[in-house]
Enzyme design. Structure first.
Site, PDB file in Angstrom:
ATOM      1  N   LYS A  22       0.861  -1.270   0.153  1.00  0.00           N
ATOM      2  CA  LYS A  22       0.102   0.007  -0.022  1.00  0.00           C
ATOM      3  C   LYS A  22       0.869   1.085  -0.257  1.00  0.00           C
ATOM      4  CE  LYS A  22      -1.633   1.588   3.957  1.00  0.00           C
ATOM      5  NZ  LYS A  22      -1.700   2.947   4.529  1.00  0.00           N
ATOM      6  N   ASN A  23       1.865   1.430   0.876  1.00  0.00           N
ATOM      7  CA  ASN A  23       2.599   2.675   1.020  1.00  0.00           C
ATOM      8  C   ASN A  23       3.587   2.849   0.069  1.00  0.00           C
ATOM      9  OD1 ASN A  23       0.868   3.242   2.971  1.00  0.00           O
ATOM     10  ND2 ASN A  23       2.452   2.423   4.644  1.00  0.00           N
ATOM     11  N   CYS A 116      -5.505  12.861  13.123  1.00  0.00           N
ATOM     12  CA  CYS A 116      -6.437  11.471  12.611  1.00  0.00           C
ATOM     13  C   CYS A 116      -6.093  10.718  13.902  1.00  0.00           C
ATOM     14  CB  CYS A 116      -5.648  10.867  11.476  1.00  0.00           C
ATOM     15  SG  CYS A 116      -4.283  10.132  11.811  1.00  0.00           S
ATOM     16  N   ARG A 121      -0.203  14.745  13.137  1.00  0.00           N
ATOM     17  CA  ARG A 121       0.455  14.467  11.651  1.00  0.00           C
ATOM     18  C   ARG A 121       0.481  15.753  11.020  1.00  0.00           C
ATOM     19  NH1 ARG A 121      -1.511   8.739   9.775  1.00  0.00           N
ATOM     20  NH2 ARG A 121       0.424   8.910   8.290  1.00  0.00           N
ATOM     21  N   ASP A 305       4.197   0.664  12.077  1.00  0.00           N
ATOM     22  CA  ASP A 305       2.989   0.081  11.585  1.00  0.00           C
ATOM     23  C   ASP A 305       3.000  -1.304  12.127  1.00  0.00           C
ATOM     24  OD1 ASP A 305       2.439   2.352  10.203  1.00  0.00           O
ATOM     25  OD2 ASP A 305       3.129   1.785   8.369  1.00  0.00           O
ATOM     26  N   ARG A 397      -8.746  -0.887   4.144  1.00  0.00           N
ATOM     27  CA  ARG A 397      -7.897   0.415   3.704  1.00  0.00           C
ATOM     28  C   ARG A 397      -6.575  -0.353   3.310  1.00  0.00           C
ATOM     29  NH1 ARG A 397      -7.393   5.447   7.258  1.00  0.00           N
ATOM     30  NH2 ARG A 397      -5.774   5.532   5.427  1.00  0.00           N
TER      31      ARG A 397
HETATM   32  N1  EPU Z   1       5.818  15.049  10.911  1.00  0.00           N
HETATM   33  C1  EPU Z   1       6.032  16.470  11.089  1.00  0.00           C
HETATM   34  N2  EPU Z   1       5.741  17.197  10.165  1.00  0.00           N
HETATM   35  C2  EPU Z   1       5.630  16.895   8.965  1.00  0.00           C
HETATM   36  C3  EPU Z   1       5.677  15.247   8.705  1.00  0.00           C
HETATM   37  C4  EPU Z   1       5.838  14.513   9.649  1.00  0.00           C
HETATM   38  O1  EPU Z   1       6.212  16.615  12.239  1.00  0.00           O
HETATM   39  O2  EPU Z   1       5.631  17.888   8.005  1.00  0.00           O
HETATM   40  C5  EPU Z   1       5.945  13.967  12.059  1.00  0.00           C
HETATM   41  C6  EPU Z   1       4.637  13.227  12.188  1.00  0.00           C
HETATM   42  O3  EPU Z   1       3.762  13.903  12.952  1.00  0.00           O
HETATM   43  C7  EPU Z   1       5.290  11.790  12.974  1.00  0.00           C
HETATM   44  C8  EPU Z   1       6.452  11.725  12.182  1.00  0.00           C
HETATM   45  O4  EPU Z   1       6.935  13.027  11.579  1.00  0.00           O
HETATM   46  O5  EPU Z   1       5.274  12.207  14.375  1.00  0.00           O
HETATM   47  C9  EPU Z   1       6.582  10.672  11.212  1.00  0.00           C
HETATM   48  O6  EPU Z   1       5.688  10.891  10.107  1.00  0.00           O
HETATM   49  P1  EPU Z   1       5.833  10.676   8.647  1.00  0.00           P
HETATM   50  O7  EPU Z   1       5.523  11.785   8.009  1.00  0.00           O
HETATM   51  O8  EPU Z   1       6.884   9.778   8.448  1.00  0.00           O
HETATM   52  O9  EPU Z   1       4.393   9.743   8.450  1.00  0.00           O
HETATM   53  P2  EPU Z   1       3.373   9.588   7.229  1.00  0.00           P
HETATM   54  O10 EPU Z   1       4.594   9.893   5.834  1.00  0.00           O
HETATM   55  O11 EPU Z   1       2.271  10.536   7.253  1.00  0.00           O
HETATM   56  C10 EPU Z   1       3.786   6.964   6.587  1.00  0.00           C
HETATM   57  C11 EPU Z   1       3.113   6.126   6.234  1.00  0.00           C
HETATM   58  C12 EPU Z   1       2.389   5.658   7.431  1.00  0.00           C
HETATM   59  C13 EPU Z   1       3.452   5.225   8.691  1.00  0.00           C
HETATM   60  C14 EPU Z   1       4.422   6.408   8.699  1.00  0.00           C
HETATM   61  C15 EPU Z   1       5.665   6.048   9.561  1.00  0.00           C
HETATM   62  C16 EPU Z   1       2.133   6.255   3.980  1.00  0.00           C
HETATM   63  C17 EPU Z   1       1.265   6.480   2.906  1.00  0.00           C
HETATM   64  N3  EPU Z   1       2.134   6.326   5.290  1.00  0.00           N
HETATM   65  O12 EPU Z   1       3.097   8.229   7.038  1.00  0.00           O
HETATM   66  O13 EPU Z   1       1.679   4.467   7.473  1.00  0.00           O
HETATM   67  O14 EPU Z   1       2.884   4.865   9.821  1.00  0.00           O
HETATM   68  O15 EPU Z   1       4.953   6.861   7.427  1.00  0.00           O
HETATM   69  O16 EPU Z   1       6.377   5.095   9.279  1.00  0.00           O
HETATM   70  O17 EPU Z   1       3.362   5.839   3.609  1.00  0.00           O
HETATM   71  C18 EPU Z   1       0.045   2.955   7.736  1.00  0.00           C
HETATM   72  O18 EPU Z   1       0.160   2.112   6.618  1.00  0.00           O
HETATM   73  O19 EPU Z   1      -0.875   2.380   8.651  1.00  0.00           O
HETATM   74  C19 EPU Z   1       0.343   4.335   8.065  1.00  0.00           C
HETATM   75  C20 EPU Z   1       0.016   5.148   9.159  1.00  0.00           C
END
Ligand code: EPU
Length: 418
Positions: A22-23, A116, A121, A305, A397
């Site tokens: 998915k990711n 969420c 996030r 995850d 999802r």
């Molecule tokens: N963060 C910030 N600012 C930003 C972006 C992130 O402070 O601009 C913080 C977030 O709040 C969090 C940390 O950085 O505390 C890491 O978040 P990240 O941005 O890496 O998460 P994401 O990209 O939104 C992806 C996966 C998630 C997975 C996380 C961490 C996708 C589509 N989603 O989310 O997947 O948990 O990386 O590995 O790739 C899932 O599949 O169940 C899922 C939630």
């Protein structure tokens, strides 16, 4: 409202095939916005989130056609630059269209995702990176508006490791003039998969999979064909299912090297984990699991995850374990539901302290997010008696046909649709 009903206590046995990730699929499908033309993807998981990103691309003018695990996306003509609230609110990863849209169309308007179930996030790092490349970014009526007459390469240092942030910036940089260097980049295998698709499109990228990614932007991009990598979190969840039921399962199509942290923890619990030459993983339980401590971290650390699923395992382990969640501030919503099944878990800040009990007892429980749902399914497979997991749309999802895969391994599980 659909629910999963299961009767626990059956050791899972047999073979199971992992679906596409998915990711990896979500950013790869978003990347089609970068270059006009027909793209073809295989090993695309059949999931609600993939349908959602397809719907979003269609709103922007692309055509999207699915046939089995294949997806054809044609981005020859785009007539929109807006990702509306009604789609973004159902899937935060919709924000992945921001970088590519801005880079190709010179503007993008994307609804702010908001908080969420697992945390606030924010996307501030996505926005700051795009600004460094020359975009003008404003927030208006709940939408991010980004405009650029042409992006330019920049050195971007991310102050937190962000997966989709790294992906958004890497995609935008392929069309920015000059060199972009992303430091403190996420190293997840899904980043490498996206980089490989971008390279197949003609982009020049090096360092994907390390914390410094360099993109030589501005070259011509063309459509490509690509096979999506296997889902390491699905594979990890199936491995945990084998261990928690004390079963014996061969997980085919996985890439074990993506799962080192998870498989090592499973080994520490006493499960027998063997990696076969072509990457298949065999997990054999057979005795009560030993308690182990887990701390989530960006890749190659233990994935957030897989945290909820591991907590289900630890809830019937033979001692005390501490699970520390370092990525998301609110990713313990499964705890209250596991407690309803008899688990002994206390939360202290970012730590969950789990005292293993000898067995869980089946109960009606409610899924709160994707990985929390998986944790409840694992608990239900091991529990005495019947467990009913409601709100399984969270599970749909991100897991393709999970109950069918489990049923083929011998689980007593059915989906109730009324
Ligand atoms: N963060 C910030 N600012 C930003 C972006 C992130 O402070 O601009 C913080 C977030 O709040 C969090 C940390 O950085 O505390 C890491 O978040 P990240 O941005 O890496 O998460 P994401 O990209 O939104 C992806 C996966 C998630 C997975 C996380 C961490 C996708 C589509 N989603 O989310 O997947 O948990 O990386 O590995 O790739 C899932 O599949 O169940 C899922 C939630």
């Amino acid at each position: 409202m659909q629910r999963l009903l299961m009767r626990g206590g059956v050791p899972l046995t047999g073979e199971v095939q992992v679906s596409g990730a998915k990711n990896a699929a979500l950013p790869i499908i978003a990347a089609t916005l970068l270059a006009p033309g027909p793209f073809r993807f295989s090993n695309v998981p059949v999931l609600m989130d993939v349908t959602t990103i397809g719907n979003l691309l269609e709103r922007l003018g692309a055509t999207v056609q699915r046939e089995g695990d294949r997806l054809a996306v044609d981005t020859t003509v785009l007539h929109g630059t807006e990702a509306p609230y009604d789609l973004v609110k159902t899937m935060r990863a919709s924000v992945l269209v921001l970088g590519p849209l801005l880079a190709r169309m010179g503007r993008a308007r994307v609804s702010l995702p908001g908080g969420c179930a697992i945390g606030a996030r924010p996307i501030n790092l996505h926005l700051a990176g795009l600004e460094k490349m020359g975009a003008r970014v404003s927030i208006d009526h709940g939408y991010v508006e980004a405009v650029a007459d042409g992006l330019t390469g920049a050195r971007i240092v991310l102050d937190t490791v962000t997966v989709t942030g790294t992906e958004n910036l890497m995609m935008a940089a392929t069309r920015a003039a000059g060199t972009t260097v992303i430091e403190n980049a996420a190293r997840e295998p899904e980043i490498v998969d996206l980089a490989n698709l971008l390279k197949a499109m003609g982009a020049e990228i090096s360092g994907a999979g390390t914390d410094t990614i360099t993109i030589q932007g501005g070259g011509e991009l063309r459509p490509a064909e690509y096979r999506i990598m296997p889902d390491r979190i699905e594979a990890g969840t199936l491995a945990a299912a084998a261990a928690i039921t004390q079963g014996d399962v061969l997980i085919r199509g996985a890439r074990a090297e993506h799962l080192d942290a998870v498989l090592n923890k499973l080994r520490e619990t006493g499960a027998d984990v063997a990696v076969q030459p072509e990457g298949a993983i065999r997990v054999k339980g057979g005795r009560r699991l030993k308690s182990v401590d887990v701390r989530t971290a960006p890749y190659p650390g233990f994935p957030t995850d897989m945290q909820a699923q591991f907590m289900a395992l630890m809830s019937i382990s033979d001692g005390l374990s501490v699970i520390t969640e370092t990525i998301f501030e609110n990713r313990f919503t499964h705890v209250a539901e596991l407690r309803r099944m008899g688990a002994d878990i206390k939360i202290q800040g970012t730590n969950a302290i789990i005292k293993g009990v000898s067995e869980l007892s089946g109960a009606p429980v409610m899924a709160t997010d994707l990985r929390a749902s998986a944790s409840l399914v694992l608990a239900g497979l091991a529990a005495r008696g019947e467990t009913e997991v409601s709100r399984v749309y969270h599970l749909d999802r991100g897991y393709e046909s999970l109950e069918k895969k489990l049923e083929n391994l011998g689980a007593r599980i059915i989906r109730l649709t009324s």
